[in-house]
Design a protein around this motif. Structure first.
Motif, PDB file in Angstrom:
ATOM      1  N   LYS A 148       0.829  -1.199   0.000  1.00  0.00           N
ATOM      2  CA  LYS A 148       0.000   0.000   0.000  1.00  0.00           C
ATOM      3  C   LYS A 148       0.866   1.252   0.000  1.00  0.00           C
ATOM      4  N   ASN A 149       0.548   2.151  -0.931  1.00  0.00           N
ATOM      5  CA  ASN A 149       1.244   3.436  -1.108  1.00  0.00           C
ATOM      6  C   ASN A 149       2.660   3.297  -1.635  1.00  0.00           C
TER       7      ASN A 149
ATOM      8  N   THR B 188      -2.107   6.558  -9.463  1.00  0.00           N
ATOM      9  CA  THR B 188      -2.101   5.619  -8.341  1.00  0.00           C
ATOM     10  C   THR B 188      -1.192   6.047  -7.198  1.00  0.00           C
ATOM     11  N   PHE B 189      -0.448   7.141  -7.373  1.00  0.00           N
ATOM     12  CA  PHE B 189       0.496   7.557  -6.328  1.00  0.00           C
ATOM     13  C   PHE B 189       0.276   9.017  -5.955  1.00  0.00           C
ATOM     14  N   ARG B 190       0.167   9.280  -4.659  1.00  0.00           N
ATOM     15  CA  ARG B 190      -0.004  10.641  -4.147  1.00  0.00           C
ATOM     16  C   ARG B 190       1.354  11.337  -4.044  1.00  0.00           C
TER      17      ARG B 190
ATOM     18  N   SER C 280      -8.532  10.422  -1.719  1.00  0.00           N
ATOM     19  CA  SER C 280      -7.774   9.177  -1.620  1.00  0.00           C
ATOM     20  C   SER C 280      -7.299   8.756  -3.004  1.00  0.00           C
TER      21      SER C 280
END
Length: 358
Positions: free
Chosen positions: A127-128, A164-166, A175
């Motif tokens: 995750k992340n 898909t990536f912050r 989110s």
């Protein structure tokens, strides 16, 4: 006897008022139910059911991917790290610093169209710890590698991004993965540091990564209206991501898709891209226009660059969505019902007051 007749008359009048009030309420309640069902019906009708008679095969990428790359008359070109298999087109493997893309070679001259994309994003990253995402394109040029999800910045046309990536740590109001759109005439820059917020036309969050079922995205452009829908929950139904009016896109541009990885990675796969022609009537003035000369633009009340200080990442002056229109209609309907009930009570009081004078 006179008193009894008077009482009966009064009671009959009150029953008449109550009956009128009940009938009025039932009529308004029926209208309320009709309006309540309207937005759902519109959402379902806004997206085609995949009827093959509207499918434009020259713009569609379908298994077993005939007419891609190596054939004598290829309809699709691919470049970078793209790998073509019998089951999917892998734009990037689950490796760092990869870019890949696939582009239709045939310009699209449809004034109204709909694009369905079946895609899959998956990898070993936790995750992340994965990235970067996929770009879905309708642009003037093709096969131009760059920094925007594997394609060039300062593009001309439409870009739909599955990010898909912050990158912006301050933007915790949304989110990721996050799906957004951008219209560009070549003068705007996609700001990766702010996850594209300054130029974002609309967007929504969507859990699309490492799913065991198919994930879909639909883009509809018709009569200046851009609608993006998703089907990522294995329910076989479309869910609205965003809907914006005032969009101008020319004909003669190209469909494509690209993806990129950086320090983090994922497999980015395209399983199909299907373009459908929408049968829409236009005015004689619209039909006589040269649609190839239209400049990509959005007629909003403020420039996308003015969106930088908006903490929500959306245009404050964006057109009303279907749900906002529904809420406005609901408030108006409730106001009418209140006025009707108050009017009935006032009418009843006046009738009682008039009877006292006889």
């Amino acid at each position: 006897m006179a008193f009894e007749k008077s009482s009966i008359a009064v009671m009959s009048g009150l029953r008449g008022v109550r009956s009128w009030k009940t009938e009025t309420f039932c009529r308004f309640f029926s209208l309320f139910l009709l309006l309540g069902c309207l937005p759902v019906s519109l959402v379902q009708a806004d997206i085609t059911d995949g009827n093959t008679e509207h499918l434009k095969r020259e713009h569609s990428l379908i298994k077993p991917y005939q007419g891609v790359g190596t054939s004598s008359t290829p309809l699709w070109d691919f470049g970078g790290s793209t790998l073509l298999t019998s089951q999917y087109v892998r734009l990037t493997p689950d490796e760092r610093s990869k870019q890949g893309s696939i582009w239709n070679r045939v310009p699209c001259f449809l004034k109204d169209w709909e694009l369905h994309v079946q895609f899959k994003i998956h990898g070993s990253g936790r995750k992340n710890l994965h990235g970067d995402g996929i770009g879905i394109w309708y642009t003037k040029e093709k096969l131009q590698p760059g920094s925007v999800f594997g394609s060039q910045d300062h593009f001309v046309g439409l870009g739909i991004f599955v990010d898909t990536f912050r990158n912006e740590l301050q933007g915790m109001d949304r989110s990721f993965p996050y799906i957004s759109a951008m219209i560009n005439n070549g003068s705007l820059v996609y700001d990766h540091g702010k996850d594209g917020r300054p130029t974002e036309l609309g967007g929504c969050s969507a859990e699309v990564r490492n799913k065991d079922h198919d994930t879909y995205l639909a883009v509809r452009y018709s009569k200046g209206r851009l609608t993006v829908m998703i089907d990522v929950e294995d329910r076989n139904e479309w869910k609205e991501c965003f809907d914006v009016s005032g969009v101008r896109l020319p004909t003669g541009y190209l469909f494509g898709s690209s993806a990129a990885t950086g320090d983090l990675a994922d497999n980015h796969d395209i399983l199909s891209m299907k373009v459908y022609q929408l049968m829409v009537e236009h005015t004689p003035e619209e039909d006589s226009m040269d649609w190839t000369k239209i400049e990509p633009s959005v007629s909003l009340l403020k420039s996308p660059k003015d969106n930088i200080d908006d903490p929500t990442g959306n245009f404050r002056s964006a057109p009303l969505t279907g749900w906002k229109v529904f809420l406005l209609l609901l408030c108006a309907l409730l106001g009418i019902i209140v006025c009707a009930v108050v009017g009935a009570v006032v009418f009843q009081k006046r009738q009682e007051r008039n009877k006292r004078f006889y």
